[in-house]
Design an enzyme around this catalytic site. Structure first.
Site, PDB file in Angstrom:
ATOM      1  N   LYS A 130      -1.139  14.492   6.159  1.00  0.00           N
ATOM      2  CA  LYS A 130      -1.634  13.207   5.818  1.00  0.00           C
ATOM      3  C   LYS A 130      -3.002  12.731   6.883  1.00  0.00           C
ATOM      4  O   LYS A 130      -2.934  13.445   8.093  1.00  0.00           O
ATOM      5  CB  LYS A 130      -0.645  11.855   6.207  1.00  0.00           C
ATOM      6  CG  LYS A 130      -1.404  10.799   5.316  1.00  0.00           C
ATOM      7  CD  LYS A 130      -0.826  10.767   3.975  1.00  0.00           C
ATOM      8  CE  LYS A 130      -1.245   9.574   3.116  1.00  0.00           C
ATOM      9  NZ  LYS A 130      -0.662   9.567   1.889  1.00  0.00           N
ATOM     10  N   ASP A 170      -5.961   8.106  -1.015  1.00  0.00           N
ATOM     11  CA  ASP A 170      -4.931   7.140  -0.614  1.00  0.00           C
ATOM     12  C   ASP A 170      -5.514   5.743  -0.466  1.00  0.00           C
ATOM     13  O   ASP A 170      -6.567   5.397  -1.049  1.00  0.00           O
ATOM     14  CB  ASP A 170      -3.965   7.492   0.599  1.00  0.00           C
ATOM     15  CG  ASP A 170      -2.892   6.774   0.869  1.00  0.00           C
ATOM     16  OD1 ASP A 170      -1.594   7.059   0.410  1.00  0.00           O
ATOM     17  OD2 ASP A 170      -2.441   5.780   1.774  1.00  0.00           O
TER      18      ASP A 170
HETATM   19  P1  NDP Z   1      -5.499   1.195  -3.073  1.00  0.00           P
HETATM   20  O1  NDP Z   1      -6.397   1.285  -2.154  1.00  0.00           O
HETATM   21  O2  NDP Z   1      -5.922   1.719  -4.638  1.00  0.00           O
HETATM   22  O3  NDP Z   1      -4.493  -0.147  -3.105  1.00  0.00           O
HETATM   23  C1  NDP Z   1      -3.842  -0.629  -2.391  1.00  0.00           C
HETATM   24  C2  NDP Z   1      -3.286  -2.079  -2.780  1.00  0.00           C
HETATM   25  O4  NDP Z   1      -2.584  -2.643  -1.929  1.00  0.00           O
HETATM   26  C3  NDP Z   1      -4.404  -3.143  -3.009  1.00  0.00           C
HETATM   27  O5  NDP Z   1      -4.070  -4.020  -3.722  1.00  0.00           O
HETATM   28  C4  NDP Z   1      -4.528  -3.628  -1.609  1.00  0.00           C
HETATM   29  O6  NDP Z   1      -4.992  -5.059  -1.742  1.00  0.00           O
HETATM   30  C5  NDP Z   1      -3.135  -3.685  -1.322  1.00  0.00           C
HETATM   31  N1  NDP Z   1      -2.931  -3.775   0.318  1.00  0.00           N
HETATM   32  C6  NDP Z   1      -3.066  -2.896   1.039  1.00  0.00           C
HETATM   33  N2  NDP Z   1      -2.852  -3.023   2.161  1.00  0.00           N
HETATM   34  C7  NDP Z   1      -2.367  -4.033   2.217  1.00  0.00           C
HETATM   35  C8  NDP Z   1      -1.613  -4.804   3.299  1.00  0.00           C
HETATM   36  N3  NDP Z   1      -1.689  -4.643   4.309  1.00  0.00           N
HETATM   37  N4  NDP Z   1      -1.026  -6.191   2.575  1.00  0.00           N
HETATM   38  C9  NDP Z   1      -1.066  -6.333   1.455  1.00  0.00           C
HETATM   39  N5  NDP Z   1      -1.539  -5.616   0.493  1.00  0.00           N
HETATM   40  C10 NDP Z   1      -2.123  -4.446   1.027  1.00  0.00           C
HETATM   41  O7  NDP Z   1      -4.113   2.124  -2.772  1.00  0.00           O
HETATM   42  P2  NDP Z   1      -3.188   2.910  -3.895  1.00  0.00           P
HETATM   43  O8  NDP Z   1      -2.657   2.129  -4.975  1.00  0.00           O
HETATM   44  O9  NDP Z   1      -3.733   4.162  -3.629  1.00  0.00           O
HETATM   45  O10 NDP Z   1      -1.983   2.984  -2.932  1.00  0.00           O
HETATM   46  C11 NDP Z   1      -0.802   2.160  -2.668  1.00  0.00           C
HETATM   47  C12 NDP Z   1       0.390   2.620  -1.880  1.00  0.00           C
HETATM   48  O11 NDP Z   1       0.914   3.745  -2.800  1.00  0.00           O
HETATM   49  C13 NDP Z   1       0.112   3.204  -0.670  1.00  0.00           C
HETATM   50  O12 NDP Z   1       1.521   3.054   0.092  1.00  0.00           O
HETATM   51  C14 NDP Z   1      -0.024   4.825  -0.746  1.00  0.00           C
HETATM   52  O13 NDP Z   1       0.343   5.348   0.238  1.00  0.00           O
HETATM   53  C15 NDP Z   1       1.022   5.095  -1.855  1.00  0.00           C
HETATM   54  N6  NDP Z   1       0.529   6.263  -2.781  1.00  0.00           N
HETATM   55  C16 NDP Z   1      -0.509   6.481  -3.302  1.00  0.00           C
HETATM   56  C17 NDP Z   1      -0.710   7.471  -4.072  1.00  0.00           C
HETATM   57  C18 NDP Z   1      -2.111   7.766  -5.027  1.00  0.00           C
HETATM   58  O14 NDP Z   1      -1.964   8.784  -5.669  1.00  0.00           O
HETATM   59  N7  NDP Z   1      -2.826   6.834  -4.900  1.00  0.00           N
HETATM   60  C19 NDP Z   1       0.277   8.678  -4.026  1.00  0.00           C
HETATM   61  C20 NDP Z   1       1.684   8.281  -3.532  1.00  0.00           C
HETATM   62  C21 NDP Z   1       1.750   7.137  -2.523  1.00  0.00           C
HETATM   63  P3  NDP Z   1      -6.334  -5.397  -1.036  1.00  0.00           P
HETATM   64  O15 NDP Z   1      -7.438  -5.005  -2.089  1.00  0.00           O
HETATM   65  O16 NDP Z   1      -6.434  -6.748  -0.494  1.00  0.00           O
HETATM   66  O17 NDP Z   1      -6.631  -4.424   0.383  1.00  0.00           O
END
Ligand code: NDP
Length: 453
Positions: A130, A170
């Site tokens: 990572k 991510d």
């Molecule tokens: P994105 O950046 O596309 O979206 C993240 C989302 O989570 C946004 O809605 C964001 O809101 C919200 N968010 C982030 N940080 C916080 C916080 N501290 N408090 C509240 N809301 C928060 O990321 P992904 O959808 O790609 O990833 C989401 C999760 O899934 C992570 O844990 C990632 O590690 C995991 N994951 C992702 C994969 C992928 O293929 N993308 C694969 C496997 C796991 P805001 O817009 O306000 O920041």
């Protein structure tokens, strides 16, 4: 007095803590694995003799570097970049890059550690890693993001290649950032190779990769619901987040006739009493992917939606059957879990990485809520990345249906591995135990085969 196994787990954790002080997220993820594998190793001493767990918690390599870049006013900014190359026991390092102000070594070590087991569960030959930076893409212009990505890759390129380490996206690293990172890698190395996944379709990406984590999570949950002779039809599903994982989780649930009643971002959540429609989802995707807006705007646009400022989705006013947290680590604590149990939740699947605290997981398990850990539930993303690598190596592109079919097969297989290693004699499935043991055994066997490296 604690029993000998408990004492051994505590002694092990004390050692890890002493070596990695203040790394709370990393220690949390190690404890989960230690609690499951240490008792197992008592009955399978070859893993203990090879000192597997002590070796596994030590990353093979940690790279930390300065990322200087020039902002729109001409000032030189500096951020910190990282790549944690955790384990290459079963394949080249593989795992995402996260750009978010909260990024630090502890968070990336926890994510890299989880990735080892997750990647093993996919059955693909992928090691665990990572990386990322404390850079915040929010509020930056495209030009600033490009400059940052180019500077980040100017250092990272020395440590990665299609055979060594293949990063992906991510949080904060989507199609735009992958494009800028890839462009700079190509320029520095003078080669067009699949060194990153999550690429655009036009230049080496795979169909279904954007959808894969969300779709995969739902495919896994379908299998979980089946074990209770149930399905998604009419289920009230609370999703958190509104990014990549949340969007495609929502899309698949709507397709299966479930009702997604919440989505959120870091400012608040949207409640949809009758479930989100495809129109709501389309608006949310445009809002988040192009306009980089806030979910609050959904309630301004559609009359049936209510916005709750500064509250997590878990405060939702109605009843709920399924919960899929898709935002970030430790976003669902013990109190939230208690409220969700009172509201009727029966199934929980972690779309995000470690979104539930240890206490929340224990509470769900105690209340007999079926709980799927992230390393199994969200493995579809990295699985599709593995399929992107395969297509890049073959220099061809598979049809959408073919990749989706392979994703479905992989997710069913991951579920089957969880059942194999996690089912007790009463037919109850402990998915946390199943996922951790299945991943651990595969990696541990490879480490034994390859000797003390
Ligand atoms: P994105 O950046 O596309 O979206 C993240 C989302 O989570 C946004 O809605 C964001 O809101 C919200 N968010 C982030 N940080 C916080 C916080 N501290 N408090 C509240 N809301 C928060 O990321 P992904 O959808 O790609 O990833 C989401 C999760 O899934 C992570 O844990 C990632 O590690 C995991 N994951 C992702 C994969 C992928 O293929 N993308 C694969 C496997 C796991 P805001 O817009 O306000 O920041």
């Amino acid at each position: 007095m604690s029993n000998p196994i408990e004492s051994e787990i505590n002694a092990f954790m004390d050692e890890v803590k002493a070596k990695n002080p203040n790394e709370t997220e990393f220690l949390q993820s190690v404890r989960e694995v230690a609690e499951i594998t240490i008792p197992y190793m008592e009955e399978h001493p070859r893993y203990k003799e090879a000192n597997i767990l002590h070796r596994l918690v030590e990353p093979e390599r940690v790279i930390m570097f300065r990322v200087p870049w020039v902002d729109r006013t001409g000032r030189i900014q500096v951020n910190r970049g990282y790549r944690v190359q955790f384990s290459s026991a079963i394949g080249p390092y593989k795992g995402g890059l996260r750009f978010h102000p909260s990024v630090n070594l502890s968070i990336l070590k926890f994510l890299g550690f989880e990735q080892i087991f997750k990647n093993a569960l996919t059955t693909l030959p992928l090691g665990g890693a990572k990386g990322g930076s404390d850079f915040d893409p929010k509020g930056k212009s495209d030009r600033e993001v490009m400059k940052f990505c180019q500077s980040f890759m100017t250092e990272l390129h020395r440590h990665i290649s299609k055979y060594t380490d293949i990063p992906a996206g991510d949080i904060g690293v989507g199609k735009r950032e992958i494009g800028y990172l890839f462009g700079q890698y190509k320029r520095l190395e003078n080669e067009f190779t699949g060194v990153l996944t999550g690429k655009d379709l036009n230049w080496g990406g795979s169909l279904i990769r954007p959808e894969a984590t969300g779709y995969g999570a739902v495919y896994f949950m379908v299998e979980m619901l089946k074990t209770a002779k149930d399905d998604f039809k009419g289920k009230r599903v609370a999703v958190s987040g509104s990014g990549n994982v949340a969007q495609f989780t929502t899309e698949k649930i709507i397709e299966l006739k479930g009702k997604v009643i919440t989505v959120s971002d870091s400012s608040g959540y949207i409640y949809a009493e009758d479930g989100l429609t495809t129109d709501h989802l389309k608006f949310m995707m445009e809002l988040k992917n192009q306009d980089r807006g806030r979910v609050s705007e959904m309630a301004e646009k559609f009359s049936g939606l209510v916005y709750y400022e500064d509250e997590p989705a878990w405060n939702l006013p109605g009843e709920v059957d399924v919960v899929i947290p898709c935002a970030t680590q430790n976003e669902l604590g013990e109190e939230d879990a208690r409220k969700l149990v009172e509201k009727g939740v029966r199934f929980v699947g972690e779309g995000a990485n470690m979104p539930c605290t240890t206490e929340a997981v224990h509470l769900f398990q105690k209340k007999k809520v079926l709980f799927g850990p992230g390393k199994a539930v969200n493995a579809g993303g990295v699985a599709a990345s593995g399929l992107e690598m395969a297509q890049n190596a073959l220099r061809l592109r598979w049809e959408r249906e073919k990749v989706d079919e392979k994703l479905l097969y992989i997710m069913r297989n991951i579920h089957a591995q969880c059942v194999r290693y996690g089912e007790n004699k009463h037919g109850e499935i402990d998915y946390v135990k199943g996922a951790n043991l299945a991943g651990f055994i595969k990696v541990a066997d490879a480490m034994i085969d390859q000797g003390a490296v």
